[in-house]
Design a protein around this motif. Sequence first.
Motif, PDB file in Angstrom:
ATOM      1  N   GLY A   1       0.781  -1.222   0.000  1.00 59.69           N
ATOM      2  CA  GLY A   1       0.000   0.000   0.000  1.00 59.69           C
ATOM      3  C   GLY A   1       0.812   1.269   0.000  1.00 59.69           C
ATOM      4  N   ASP A   2       0.093   2.379   0.192  1.00 58.38           N
ATOM      5  CA  ASP A   2       0.707   3.701   0.139  1.00 58.38           C
ATOM      6  C   ASP A   2       1.802   3.824   1.200  1.00 58.38           C
ATOM      7  N   GLY A   3       2.890   4.424   0.813  1.00 61.23           N
ATOM      8  CA  GLY A   3       4.035   4.562   1.710  1.00 61.23           C
ATOM      9  C   GLY A   3       5.059   3.467   1.521  1.00 61.23           C
ATOM     10  N   GLY A   4       4.670   2.392   0.821  1.00 60.46           N
ATOM     11  CA  GLY A   4       5.607   1.298   0.607  1.00 60.46           C
ATOM     12  C   GLY A   4       6.455   1.439  -0.638  1.00 60.46           C
ATOM     13  N   GLU A   5       6.049   2.334  -1.542  1.00 64.92           N
ATOM     14  CA  GLU A   5       6.801   2.478  -2.793  1.00 64.92           C
ATOM     15  C   GLU A   5       8.241   2.873  -2.510  1.00 64.92           C
ATOM     16  N   GLY A   6       9.148   2.319  -3.306  1.00 68.20           N
ATOM     17  CA  GLY A   6      10.556   2.645  -3.134  1.00 68.20           C
ATOM     18  C   GLY A   6      11.256   1.828  -2.065  1.00 68.20           C
ATOM     19  N   HIS A   7      10.549   0.855  -1.479  1.00 68.83           N
ATOM     20  CA  HIS A   7      11.123  -0.018  -0.455  1.00 68.83           C
ATOM     21  C   HIS A   7      10.858  -1.472  -0.833  1.00 68.83           C
ATOM     22  N   VAL A   8      11.525  -2.386  -0.160  1.00 74.97           N
ATOM     23  CA  VAL A   8      11.221  -3.807  -0.270  1.00 74.97           C
ATOM     24  C   VAL A   8      11.142  -4.399   1.128  1.00 74.97           C
ATOM     25  N   ARG A   9      10.278  -5.404   1.261  1.00 75.71           N
ATOM     26  CA  ARG A   9      10.217  -6.117   2.548  1.00 75.71           C
ATOM     27  C   ARG A   9      11.195  -7.268   2.511  1.00 75.71           C
ATOM     28  N   VAL A  10      12.044  -7.306   3.527  1.00 72.46           N
ATOM     29  CA  VAL A  10      13.035  -8.375   3.681  1.00 72.46           C
ATOM     30  C   VAL A  10      12.753  -9.087   4.999  1.00 72.46           C
ATOM     31  N   SER A  11      12.485 -10.379   4.928  1.00 73.59           N
ATOM     32  CA  SER A  11      12.277 -11.166   6.136  1.00 73.59           C
ATOM     33  C   SER A  11      13.603 -11.769   6.582  1.00 73.59           C
ATOM     34  N   TYR A  12      13.919 -11.619   7.868  1.00 78.31           N
ATOM     35  CA  TYR A  12      15.132 -12.257   8.396  1.00 78.31           C
ATOM     36  C   TYR A  12      14.787 -13.517   9.196  1.00 78.31           C
ATOM     37  N   ALA A  13      13.624 -14.096   8.898  1.00 79.28           N
ATOM     38  CA  ALA A  13      13.270 -15.380   9.502  1.00 79.28           C
ATOM     39  C   ALA A  13      13.939 -16.501   8.709  1.00 79.28           C
ATOM     40  N   ARG A  14      15.236 -16.423   8.638  1.00 77.69           N
ATOM     41  CA  ARG A  14      16.090 -17.388   7.952  1.00 77.69           C
ATOM     42  C   ARG A  14      17.369 -17.559   8.764  1.00 77.69           C
ATOM     43  N   SER A  15      18.078 -18.655   8.560  1.00 78.98           N
ATOM     44  CA  SER A  15      19.308 -18.896   9.327  1.00 78.98           C
ATOM     45  C   SER A  15      20.360 -17.854   8.973  1.00 78.98           C
ATOM     46  N   LEU A  16      21.306 -17.643   9.873  1.00 76.92           N
ATOM     47  CA  LEU A  16      22.384 -16.688   9.602  1.00 76.92           C
ATOM     48  C   LEU A  16      23.196 -17.054   8.356  1.00 76.92           C
ATOM     49  N   PRO A  17      23.525 -18.332   8.124  1.00 74.58           N
ATOM     50  CA  PRO A  17      24.225 -18.652   6.869  1.00 74.58           C
ATOM     51  C   PRO A  17      23.424 -18.254   5.629  1.00 74.58           C
ATOM     52  N   GLU A  18      22.115 -18.473   5.654  1.00 70.89           N
ATOM     53  CA  GLU A  18      21.283 -18.064   4.513  1.00 70.89           C
ATOM     54  C   GLU A  18      21.264 -16.543   4.373  1.00 70.89           C
ATOM     55  N   LEU A  19      21.212 -15.847   5.499  1.00 68.41           N
ATOM     56  CA  LEU A  19      21.196 -14.388   5.443  1.00 68.41           C
ATOM     57  C   LEU A  19      22.534 -13.845   4.940  1.00 68.41           C
ATOM     58  N   ARG A  20      23.636 -14.498   5.332  1.00 73.12           N
ATOM     59  CA  ARG A  20      24.943 -14.069   4.805  1.00 73.12           C
ATOM     60  C   ARG A  20      24.987 -14.244   3.291  1.00 73.12           C
ATOM     61  N   GLU A  21      24.534 -15.396   2.818  1.00 71.63           N
ATOM     62  CA  GLU A  21      24.538 -15.651   1.383  1.00 71.63           C
ATOM     63  C   GLU A  21      23.645 -14.648   0.651  1.00 71.63           C
ATOM     64  N   ALA A  22      22.471 -14.420   1.175  1.00 68.15           N
ATOM     65  CA  ALA A  22      21.531 -13.508   0.517  1.00 68.15           C
ATOM     66  C   ALA A  22      22.071 -12.085   0.485  1.00 68.15           C
ATOM     67  N   THR A  23      22.614 -11.616   1.603  1.00 66.41           N
ATOM     68  CA  THR A  23      23.109 -10.230   1.617  1.00 66.41           C
ATOM     69  C   THR A  23      24.358 -10.078   0.746  1.00 66.41           C
ATOM     70  N   ASN A  24      25.173 -11.116   0.650  1.00 70.42           N
ATOM     71  CA  ASN A  24      26.311 -11.056  -0.279  1.00 70.42           C
ATOM     72  C   ASN A  24      25.824 -10.934  -1.719  1.00 70.42           C
ATOM     73  N   ARG A  25      24.797 -11.686  -2.054  1.00 67.30           N
ATOM     74  CA  ARG A  25      24.247 -11.609  -3.414  1.00 67.30           C
ATOM     75  C   ARG A  25      23.649 -10.226  -3.679  1.00 67.30           C
ATOM     76  N   ILE A  26      22.957  -9.681  -2.692  1.00 66.96           N
ATOM     77  CA  ILE A  26      22.373  -8.345  -2.862  1.00 66.96           C
ATOM     78  C   ILE A  26      23.474  -7.309  -3.053  1.00 66.96           C
ATOM     79  N   GLU A  27      24.554  -7.436  -2.275  1.00 63.26           N
ATOM     80  CA  GLU A  27      25.679  -6.500  -2.407  1.00 63.26           C
ATOM     81  C   GLU A  27      26.290  -6.567  -3.803  1.00 63.26           C
ATOM     82  N   ASP A  28      26.479  -7.772  -4.310  1.00 57.81           N
ATOM     83  CA  ASP A  28      27.036  -7.926  -5.671  1.00 57.81           C
ATOM     84  C   ASP A  28      26.073  -7.360  -6.717  1.00 57.81           C
ATOM     85  N   PHE A  29      24.790  -7.611  -6.538  1.00 56.78           N
ATOM     86  CA  PHE A  29      23.782  -7.097  -7.462  1.00 56.78           C
ATOM     87  C   PHE A  29      23.807  -5.572  -7.501  1.00 56.78           C
ATOM     88  N   LEU A  30      23.873  -4.939  -6.331  1.00 54.44           N
ATOM     89  CA  LEU A  30      23.918  -3.480  -6.273  1.00 54.44           C
ATOM     90  C   LEU A  30      25.177  -2.929  -6.939  1.00 54.44           C
TER      91      LEU A  30
END
Length: 381
Positions: A348-377
């Motif tokens: 809804g309104d106010g959400g544009e320009g953002h993304v929802r990121v859930s951290y209900a994942r293990s730390l190894p998965e979060l490390r992998e995901a954030t590394n991929r996001i960093e490379d993508f950026l």
Amino acid sequence: MSRLSERAERTPPSGIRRFFEIAEEMDDVVSLGVGEPDFSAPWPARKAAIDALERGQTSYTSNRGRRDLREAIEAHVTRYGHEYGADEEILVTTGVSEAMDLAMRALVDPGDVVAVAEPAYISYGPDASFAGGEVLRVPTRAEDEFRLTYDALERAGAERADLLVLCYPNNPTGAVMDASGLAEVAEFAREHDLFVLSDEVYAALTYEGEHDSIATQPGMRERTVVFNGFSKAYAMTGLRLGYAMGPPEVIDGMNRIHQYTMLSAPTTAQAAALEALESCDDAVVDMREQYDRRRRFVLSRFREMGLECFEARGAFYVFPSVPGDDEAFAEELLREAEVAVVPGRVFGDGGEGHVRVSYARSLPELREATNRIEDFLAEHR
């Protein structure tokens, strides 16, 4: 010839599901889009469910839910400053989603205006529409850390609303509200005679300080229905069990609709929920501590990447600002980096320009995901 009703024809598909469907076709996706715990329900709760099945407890319960469960809920919610009676002021439902739908249908007449503080969980607007209400969007802002304010309500024209829906700790932003902020909202509600639906299913997942509820503000208990449940804090999403608390006449109206649509909440889930309330507080604390470590890790990684992100202090989401169009960003991130997030505009309104990121994942998965996001950026700068 279509046999669908106009209501069904007008209802859009979930914006979240589209990204999951794309992800299901890919092999190596790290999903940060799912809004549910990665833990199993605590063993004592699971064992209680198994024992109930083995004893053949597979019949209906009271429409309002097992009395011993309602009594346990009555005792449990005193930690949040609530005092609700098991007999007339508590209704056990098939998840918080059913409870919210029941409240809308019990309180909204055709043409009533339902103000929804956004970004918000995707079902509130459709629930209001299904009940015949007119949805009034009340955007919250990143500069306010997505807290609802008196000014935001005034800017949106919420004085003409009949009902106000809010969710704190918030899905999708992770925002929380303290007593002073809620006092502003309560003042507006009292001044303009708004009834409030307060979704507090993430109450136990508050990381700094204690959870505050608008229903504990002066003059608000009699004009508020509070929703909570077992899906998030107790990792029991698939068991589908929630509850609503409010004035007796409202709970009675909700129960009358509940009698015809659901009869009673799942019997096996009620057995698990009772045990969860009686013996699983330590498990909730452990899960909360693990979420908090993940929260701090994800926030620190996003700051290292240069993504602007306020400090979410509740639920298990962060809501960073992203470059360009949020939907295009989420789709490109999924296809190129194989990381699934949810575009903010879905909420809804106010959400544009953002993304929802859930951290209900293990730390190894979060490390992998954030590394991929960093490379993508880095590739897209």
